[in-house]
Design an enzyme around this catalytic site. Sequence first.
Site: not given
Length: 333
Positions: A33, A177, A219, A261-263, A292
């Site tokens: 990042r 998760e 999650k 959010s997974g992308g 993210r």
Amino acid sequence: MSIDQLPEIALAMVARGKGIIAIDESNATIKKRFDSVGVECTEENRRAYREMLLTTPGLGDYISGAILFDETLRQKTKDGKPFTQLMMENGILPGIKVDKGTVPLAGFPGEVVTEGLDGLRDRLKEYAALGAKFAKWRAVINIGEDMPSKTCIDANMHALARYAALCQEAGIVPMVEPEIIMDGDHDIDTCYDVTEATLRELFQQLFEQNVLIEGVILKASMVLSGKDCEEQADVEEVAAQTVHCLKATVPANLPGIVFLSGGQSDELATEHLNEMNTFENNPWPLSFSYGRAMQSAALKIWAKDIVNNVAEAQKTVYARAKDNGLAAMGEWK
């Protein structure tokens, strides 16, 4: 903390209009990042970045907890205050990522299993002493030709349940998760079937391992079309399929569900969450645990001038937290 207090913490994590910020990137991930915005990945820069996020004015209005990485849990602000103390003072519960990431599942090409159970009991004891109130473990389920296999789902859900039992023994709320990965050209119905099978196995394993469901947070990933699927399901369909799948698999006595959010893009993740919260009779709070989707805009602003752009970057963090907090009540416009 005794096991009797876990439900109270779990409910606080999904308090109305609040969600979780995930700032638990490993050093390798945060380096990627930082590289993308031209910031050197030193320990001091990582500390300064996380301080920027955690000291956002008013963050506790919409954020109930933050998932930290091992390094961050031990760090302090530049004034010498432990991050965990700062968070608790602002009504934000400290959480900790405890899994050690994924490795290939032997005998099943393309599938992975999460490691980190060895020595976890002692690590959890230390994390509890450092102030962690909850933990997180991520399992990864890929969709592809003949994937996922039953073996892959079983191995990952068994590990998630063992992790959850160890957390509760240590007085820490486990966040479980099971992420169904978006990559691929599968349609939304395929994602539904895989999500349903995964969640059924997860709750079966939690039950078999004597995990107290009232002291667990799920999650979850949303039921979505694969990233490369030609026909992308619209917001209404994603929300309807996701809620339907959860109602079919998740016990009503679970304190709450937070989504990854997974992308997805920042706005789409918020839009999907908001739509789900317009449905009546959801048995549990549906909120967010975004990484993210909470940070990307702020990281770009902060990176331009890591000394002077702190307040400007924090405005975006607050705005994203507010948008998602409103979406968790179905009130985002």
